[in-house]
Design a protein around this motif. Structure first.
Motif, PDB file in Angstrom:
ATOM      1  N   GLN A 275       0.822  -1.206   0.000  1.00  0.00           N
ATOM      2  CA  GLN A 275       0.000   0.000   0.000  1.00  0.00           C
ATOM      3  C   GLN A 275       0.854   1.252   0.000  1.00  0.00           C
ATOM      4  O   GLN A 275       0.492   2.265  -0.597  1.00  0.00           O
TER       5      GLN A 275
ATOM      6  N   ASN B 126       1.546   2.279  -3.335  1.00  0.00           N
ATOM      7  CA  ASN B 126       0.326   2.487  -4.125  1.00  0.00           C
ATOM      8  C   ASN B 126      -0.069   1.239  -4.897  1.00  0.00           C
ATOM      9  O   ASN B 126      -0.561   1.326  -6.027  1.00  0.00           O
TER      10      ASN B 126
ATOM     11  N   THR C  15      -2.197  -2.512  -4.413  1.00  0.00           N
ATOM     12  CA  THR C  15      -3.162  -3.194  -3.555  1.00  0.00           C
ATOM     13  C   THR C  15      -3.123  -4.695  -3.841  1.00  0.00           C
ATOM     14  O   THR C  15      -3.241  -5.108  -5.000  1.00  0.00           O
TER      15      THR C  15
END
Length: 555
Positions: A519, A522, A524
């Motif tokens: 995370q 950036n 997931t």
């Protein structure tokens, strides 16, 4: 005043328990020299059999006497003649040689004046008695081993994939060790199913998956009939050698074993496991032709001044590239990949977990070994008391004592090895962590076989060679994420190894930590993908531990 060398020797724990220990002999000889005012020049301590005079300390003594590096004494003293020798013919020759040097030999507990001819008969009796005792014991052992093999019992160290256990009746027998046996079974299946595949590639694949075995032992495993439930009985007396059905359970079927033997016979003489992989063609088997996609092979060509190695394609025959340039480019690229700070912390936690588990296992092992040794000593003491009260015969006592002491010696060696492993585990953390977070450092320090094990774990698909190929594109997606070299949009199925430690105690915490790491970049990922990354990292830790620290084993 006369001068003397004191010679003290012990070869077994049995002699130590009888009162023949080195300190006991030394004390007795010192008291003798003090009583008779003999100057002690040196003490020679020996821990070796007296079957021959090829003993380390004895050889050093004789060299120093012959080269006049040591003062020549008047006497060579020992407690009994069996401390000097258990070989009559060699003993007389050695006594004569020492006499020519001006050194007289004497046993203080069995004194003999060898200037009297009749005393040489007594000397022969003393030494021959010990020699006969040795030969009788050796013959009894050989007969016992032969009878055990005839009955289908395994009498040697358990082969890989097996361990010794005891039945309810107290009989010692071979039992399958599931973790190791799975690799043995896989090896036989792979060879039988792919006769044209090289033994070396199968061996390297199994090493990458966690098998612990040298190349030479792997070859012996493939030819060992014990794995199909047979026991080899060597020729003995007038009986020829033959095979019998063993009492243990085979890991593979007899039919599969015979198929593998046929494959091995066809491969004999070809390059395979007995041939070391060419150091200059280390990527052979991992690189492919950019024109036809065929896996590249490699060979050497003689240039004007030296031999040069090349990767080239047999199918299209139009692609050829210098191996040293490719290898250097690969090394430069692998040297640039470094684990991020978050993943470095996770590596550290996984490594700590494995090393703590190893240390706990070693500590438990030491307690078990220590307790076993004390029980055996208690058994000897009890047998001695029974013999002193005539409840058992002297012969029975000696048999019990010999059996216990052979076990004590083996357990003592295991105990010392456990202590060594405990010390090594304490220094493993720092160097192993550096190799995990910086694969380039590991690559620069590993030998060729370990590098190829590393590649089997790290590389997901063949590297398409070109002048400016990208090694990172061929890493498995977990490695790409851990080392931050790319961001995979499509996650291919993760390979799972059957030797991964799931780290249950801290598993969920680290999965959450991996999700947070991604995370922060950036990206997931879900818990399943984080689990796959954790599995990959655990496999990396285990592989580097086993390569760097041979003491590290997972049962």
């Amino acid at each position: 005043m006369s001068s003397a060398f004191l010679y003290v020797r012990v070869s077994t724990d049995e002699q130590a328990l009888r009162g023949y220990s080195l300190p006991f002999q030394e004390k007795k000889l010192q008291e003798y020299c003090s009583l008779y005012k003999i100057q002690v020049i040196d003490i020679i301590r020996e821990d070796h059999s007296a079957k021959t005079f090829n003993r380390p300390a004895w050889n050093r003594l004789m060299r120093s006497l012959k080269e006049r590096h040591a003062a020549c004494p008047d006497l060579l003293l020992f407690t009994k003649w069996d401390r000097f020798s258990r070989n009559a013919s060699e003993a007389f020759a050695t006594i004569a040689m020492l006499k020519r040097m001006g050194v007289m030999t004497q046993a203080i507990d069995q004194p003999l004046d060898l200037s009297i001819p009749e005393n040489k008969i007594l000397l022969a009796v003393y030494i021959a008695t010990s020699e006969v005792e040795n030969e009788r014991r050796s013959l009894n052992v050989k007969q016992g081993i032969h009878e055990a093999r005839e009955q289908g019992r395994w009498t040697s160290h358990p082969p890989l994939g097996y361990t010794y256990t005891y039945t309810c009746l107290g009989e010692k027998c071979l039992s399958i060790k599931e973790y190791e046996a799975s690799f043995i079974e896989t090896a036989f299946i792979l060879i039988a199913a792919n006769p044209k595949r090289s033994i070396q590639s199968i061996y390297e694949q199994l090493l990458a998956e966690g098998m612990q075995c040298s190349r030479s032992n792997f070859w012996r495993i493939l030819q060992n009939p014990a794995y199909c439930g047979k026991v080899y009985v060597p020729a003995f007396d007038d009986k020829p050698s033959h095979f019998v059905n063993g009492k243990h359970t085979g890991i593979v079927s007899e039919l599969l074993f015979k198929q593998v033997q046929q494959t091995l016979r066809s491969k004999r003489g070809q390059s395979g496991i007995s041939e070391s992989t060419n150091q200059k063609l280390i990527l052979r088997g991992f690189v492919s032709c950019p024109q036809c996609g065929k896996r590249l092979t490699g060979s050497r060509s003689k240039g004007r001044y030296a031999h040069y190695s090349y990767y080239h394609c047999y199918r299209c025959k139009s692609f050829r590239i210098r191996a040293d340039k490719v290898n250097q480019q690969f090394q430069n690229q692998i040297g640039t990949i470094v684990a991020g700070e978050g993943y470095t912390n996770i590596f550290h936690r996984i490594l700590n977990s494995f090393l703590q588990q190893q240390q706990q296992d070693v500590a438990r092992t030491k307690v078990v070994l220590s307790n076993s040794i004390h029980k055996l000593i208690d058994r000897i003491v009890k047998a001695n008391m029974l013999q002193s009260t005539n409840e058992i015969t002297v012969e029975d006592f000696l048999l019990i004592k010999a059996d216990c002491e052979s076990h004590i010696k083996r357990l003592a060696m295991d105990f010392q090895e456990s202590k060594r492993q405990e010390k090594l585990a304490k220094v493993a953390l720092k160097s192993t962590l550096k190799k995990l977070t910086n694969p380039g450092y590991f690559w620069a320090t590993a030998d060729i076989l370990n590098k190829r094990q590393f590649l089997y774990l790290l590389i997901d698909q063949e590297i398409i060679l070109s002048e400016h190929f990208k090694m990172a594109n061929s890493l498995i997606w977990q490695a790409q994420m851990v080392y931050g070299v790319a961001c995979q949009e499509v996650f291919r199925d993760a390979q799972r190894f059957n030797w991964v430690n799931e780290l249950d105690s801290i598993n969920q915490e680290m999965i959450s930590e991996i999700i947070l790491c991604e995370q922060s970049k950036n990206r997931t990922i879900d818990a399943q993908k984080a689990q796959y990354i954790l599995d990959f990292m655990a496999n990396m830790v285990l592989l580097i531990l086993r390569i760097t620290w041979p003491f590290f084993r997972k049962e």
